[in-house]
Design an enzyme around this catalytic site. Structure first.
Site, mmCIF file in Angstrom:
data_model
loop_
_atom_site.group_PDB
_atom_site.id
_atom_site.type_symbol
_atom_site.label_atom_id
_atom_site.label_comp_id
_atom_site.label_asym_id
_atom_site.label_seq_id
_atom_site.Cartn_x
_atom_site.Cartn_y
_atom_site.Cartn_z
ATOM 1 N N ASP A 230 3.652 90.141 -0.264
ATOM 2 C CA ASP A 230 4.023 91.048 -1.345
ATOM 3 C C ASP A 230 3.638 92.472 -0.966
ATOM 4 O O ASP A 230 2.538 92.717 -0.456
ATOM 5 C CB ASP A 230 3.317 90.655 -2.648
ATOM 6 C CG ASP A 230 3.870 91.396 -3.842
ATOM 7 O OD1 ASP A 230 4.822 90.873 -4.451
ATOM 8 O OD2 ASP A 230 3.366 92.488 -4.153
ATOM 9 N N ASN B 153 8.736 103.297 -6.168
ATOM 10 C CA ASN B 153 9.959 103.481 -6.953
ATOM 11 C C ASN B 153 9.809 104.603 -7.966
ATOM 12 O O ASN B 153 10.725 105.415 -8.169
ATOM 13 C CB ASN B 153 10.313 102.177 -7.682
ATOM 14 C CG ASN B 153 11.065 101.200 -6.795
ATOM 15 O OD1 ASN B 153 11.758 101.602 -5.862
ATOM 16 N ND2 ASN B 153 10.907 99.915 -7.071
ATOM 17 N N HIS C 168 14.434 104.715 -6.500
ATOM 18 C CA HIS C 168 14.776 103.362 -6.080
ATOM 19 C C HIS C 168 15.393 103.327 -4.688
ATOM 20 O O HIS C 168 15.289 102.308 -3.996
ATOM 21 C CB HIS C 168 15.723 102.724 -7.098
ATOM 22 C CG HIS C 168 15.054 102.392 -8.406
ATOM 23 N ND1 HIS C 168 14.284 101.264 -8.566
ATOM 24 C CD2 HIS C 168 15.025 103.055 -9.586
ATOM 25 C CE1 HIS C 168 13.810 101.222 -9.802
ATOM 26 N NE2 HIS C 168 14.249 102.292 -10.454
ATOM 27 N N ASP D 63 14.347 100.757 -1.815
ATOM 28 C CA ASP D 63 15.270 99.926 -1.034
ATOM 29 C C ASP D 63 15.026 100.116 0.461
ATOM 30 O O ASP D 63 15.070 99.149 1.237
ATOM 31 C CB ASP D 63 16.715 100.275 -1.377
ATOM 32 C CG ASP D 63 17.102 99.858 -2.786
ATOM 33 O OD1 ASP D 63 16.358 99.057 -3.392
ATOM 34 O OD2 ASP D 63 18.131 100.334 -3.284
ATOM 35 N N GLU E 126 9.865 92.523 -4.473
ATOM 36 C CA GLU E 126 9.216 93.008 -3.259
ATOM 37 C C GLU E 126 8.419 91.891 -2.591
ATOM 38 O O GLU E 126 7.458 92.131 -1.876
ATOM 39 C CB GLU E 126 8.304 94.200 -3.567
ATOM 40 C CG GLU E 126 7.109 93.898 -4.440
ATOM 41 C CD GLU E 126 7.395 93.941 -5.930
ATOM 42 O OE1 GLU E 126 6.433 93.930 -6.705
ATOM 43 O OE2 GLU E 126 8.590 93.983 -6.328
#
Length: 350
Positions: free
Chosen positions: A201, A209, A214, A218, A244
């Site tokens: 994670d 973010n 965002h 990405d 994630e």
């Protein structure tokens, strides 16, 4: 269809000088008309006038074929030329009803041409030149059909491969998607193959973010996915199982090999951090590792790895936990992952 038009254009372009050389100027000039018709058809097709383009192409082609059949008095070859015209109609982006009507018209048209009388002055017996032209045309039709079919197969294979890839891979990161990675884990489990799993994670991903947008998030996920793929062995698998969160499968590996893989990943991330406009982003990874011998069911194994991942985050993040926590409380995320495992097993049974 555009490729078929180009193929027909190239073939008749090669045929044009031959018709004049063998003493068939009428066919030669008609061939030039065909070339012009193909250019117009290609122009119309590229502007999405599909039906009009096909009508222009077939009209000029059939005109050339009819005159050629009448001049050479070789009506038997008509069937092969009309077969190629039928293939073109079937491949065109037309309604089914239109294709059926056009096929009926083509059949009626061919029957009519078969009963056309020969032109005045045309010898009853076919000359060597006319036989050569008929056989050449027949050979070209078969070559074009072969090229078209091979091209169709290549396109079909490409789209099938792309469909299978999209069905099994995450669209953003291109690693295995949740269903595919769980199905692979279930296959290992059913065959009693020893393996280790690592839940990975990205720490403080929400802050990335919130602070950078965002698109930056990405980019971080794509970077992490590439980093994981580049660090693992060829037999290892990685899939995205959450926003994630990634799941790594390490076949024929125990706890020590799982820890070694986790350390390689952390070391590689330290040497190749995520960057945004040249600035390194503070992205670290928390990992929970479990092995196949630590659970009675695959669901138990995934839940244990998730408990250890949660323990790694609770210990300050950027940690690897591979021991203990078997009796820790089950998290909501663990239940979500376990449900994914159950769905994978159900799909596998079906």
């Amino acid at each position: 269809m555009a490729e078929i038009y180009l193929l027909a254009l190239c073939v008749q372009l090669m045929l044009a000088p031959m018709l004049f050389l063998v003493g068939r100027p009428i066919l030669g000039w008609l061939n030039l008309v065909c070339l012009a018709g193909y250019v117009v058809a290609l122009f119309l097709h590229r502007r999405l006038f599909v039906a009009t383009a096909l009508a222009v192409k077939l009209s000029t082609f059939l005109m050339f074929v009819i005159v050629g059949v009448v001049i050479t008095a070789n009506q038997a070859s008509l069937v092969y030329f009309l077969l190629f015209a039928e293939v073109e109609m079937m491949l065109a982006d037309l309604r089914r009803r239109t294709k059926v009507i056009a096929t009926g018209c083509l059949v009626a048209f061919s029957l009519g041409v078969l009963h056309l009388p020969p032109l005045p002055g045309t010898p009853l017996r076919t000359s060597g030149v006319d036989t050569f032209l008929a056989e050449l045309g027949l050979g070209l039709v078969f070559i074009m059909l072969c090229i078209v079919i091979l091209r169709m197969l290549a396109i079909t294979d490409h789209h099938e491969h792309r469909y299978r890839r999209d069905a099994m891979h995450d669209s953003l990161t291109r690693v295995l998607n949740r269903r595919a990675i769980f199905e692979r884990a279930s296959n290992y489990w059913k065959t009693n193959r020893e393996f280790a799993v690592a839940l990975v994670d990205a720490d403080r991903f929400k802050e990335i973010n919130d602070n950078h947008g965002h698109s930056a998030g990405d980019a971080v996920l794509r970077h992490l996915a590439g980093l994981l793929r580049g660090t693992l062995r060829s037999d290892d698998s990685v899939g995205r199982v959450g926003g994630e969160e990634f799941l790594i499968l390490l076949p024929d590996a125990g706890k020590s090999q799982g820890i070694e893989a986790a350390m390689r990943i952390r070391d590689r991330l330290a040497r190749h951090p995520c960057r945004l406009d040249g600035t390194a982003l503070p992205v670290t990874l928390s990992m929970g590792i479990a092995t196949s011998e630590e659970g009675l069911h695959l669901r138990d194994l995934i839940e244990l790895a998730d408990r250890r991942l949660y323990a790694a985050k609770s210990a300050g993040r950027d940690q690897v936990v591979a021991e203990g926590h078997a009796d820790a409380a089950t998290s909501r995320n663990s239940q979500r992952l376990a449900q994914g495992v159950e769905r994978a097993l159900e799909a596998d049974r079906v």
